[in-house]
Enzyme design. Structure first.
Site, short mmCIF file in Angstrom:
data_model
loop_
_atom_site.label_atom_id
_atom_site.label_comp_id
_atom_site.label_asym_id
_atom_site.label_seq_id
_atom_site.Cartn_x
_atom_site.Cartn_y
_atom_site.Cartn_z
N ILE A 1 -10.08 8.83 -3.36
CA ILE A 1 -10.81 8.03 -1.76
C ILE A 1 -10.33 8.95 -0.87
CG2 ILE A 1 -10.13 6.14 -0.80
CD1 ILE A 1 -10.94 5.46 -3.13
N SER B 1 -3.44 2.05 -9.22
CA SER B 1 -4.38 4.16 -9.01
C SER B 1 -4.81 3.79 -10.53
CB SER B 1 -3.23 4.65 -8.78
OG SER B 1 -4.08 6.25 -8.98
N TYR C 1 4.32 8.84 -11.09
CA TYR C 1 3.67 8.48 -10.16
C TYR C 1 2.50 7.20 -11.47
CZ TYR C 1 -0.70 7.21 -7.01
OH TYR C 1 -1.32 6.95 -6.31
N ASN D 1 0.79 -1.30 0.06
CA ASN D 1 0.29 -0.06 0.08
C ASN D 1 1.24 0.93 -0.49
OD1 ASN D 1 -2.29 1.30 0.82
ND2 ASN D 1 -1.33 2.24 2.40
#
Length: 250
Positions: free
Chosen positions: A193, A148, A160, A86
């Site tokens: 989220i 993601s 990312y 995570n």
């Protein structure tokens, strides 16, 4: 897989999504080894996950530290049944900034490399050592990679997006390689989220985000934790990525 009595390593476990996942696991009787960079924070998080869970400090970009982490988890608990990769890092920026024929800026190598190191190399190192620990324990297991929605590419997130695409690809690769040990690999690609970061955003900024999400709101961290629990408990889930984004598309 039954959760009760099983041991899970959760990276980035001191807060946010990692802590929500750990609490969901321990709510069903599991035991968590929560991993983060701050001992006080990870100890506090572990305390909220029952008396059997424990906090560990580890820089997941450093191979010797990751090797020692999983050796210590096996020494402490005698088994490892699951890993949730995570931990993640954001260092957003445009590839180049160009104005009036002049370069105004560019994504630095340090911006690129720091995100690669945590999100991709860290996932690789923890996945490798977690697989070794689970194979040694001989009980099978599951690896959950948190990817993601940005895996498909997103403006301002070259670093990312690249890492999250890589993390998704590792799911399929590991599912094929680790099946002979009884180890499954599954991924989740969350959209936006609710976390500490979004909680600190201005209301008008949050409203703009919510308007483009078909379900009309951000995802809740407990909902993501529920998705992780579905993966853990369903032994037929393997080699696939769950898109958990409320219908959002960049």
């Amino acid at each position: 897989m039954k959760v009760e009595g099983q041991v899970f390593v959760i990276t980035g476990g001191a807060r946010g999504l990692g802590l929500a996942i750990a609490q969901a696991i321990t709510h069903k009787g599991g035991i968590c080894a929560l991993v983060d960079l701050d001992q006080a924070a990870v100890d506090l998080a572990a305390a909220s996950c029952g008396t059997q869970s424990k906090g560990y400090v580890c820089n997941i970009t450093q191979e010797p530290e990751v090797e020692m982490l999983f050796e210590q988890v096996l020494a402490d608990f005698g088994r490892l049944d699951g890993l949730v990769n995570n931990a993640g890092l954001l260092r957003d920026g445009m590839l180049i900034k160009f104005k009036d024929g002049q370069v105004q800026g560019k994504m630095s190598l340090s911006q690129w490399q720091s995100v690669i190191d945590v999100n991709l190399t860290g996932t690789f190192l923890c996945g490798r050592e977690g697989a070794i620990a689970m194979a040694k324990a001989g009980n099978g297991g599951v690896i959950v990679n948190i990817s993601s929605i940005a895996k498909a590419g997103n403006i301002g997130q070259s670093n990312y997006a690249a890492t999250k695409a890589g993390v998704a690809a590792l799911v399929t690769t590991w599912a094929g390689e680790l099946n002979r040990f009884g180890i499954r690999a599954v991924g989740i690609a969350p959209g936006v989220i609710s976390t500490d970061m979004t909680d600190s955003m201005k209301p008008e900024a949050l409203e703009r985000i919510e308007k483009v999400i078909p379900v009309g709101r951000l995802g809740d961290r407990t909902e993501l934790a529920d998705a992780v629990m579905f993966i853990i408990e369903n032994d037929y889930m393997n080699g696939r990525l769950i898109e958990f984004d409320g219908g959002l598309r960049f």
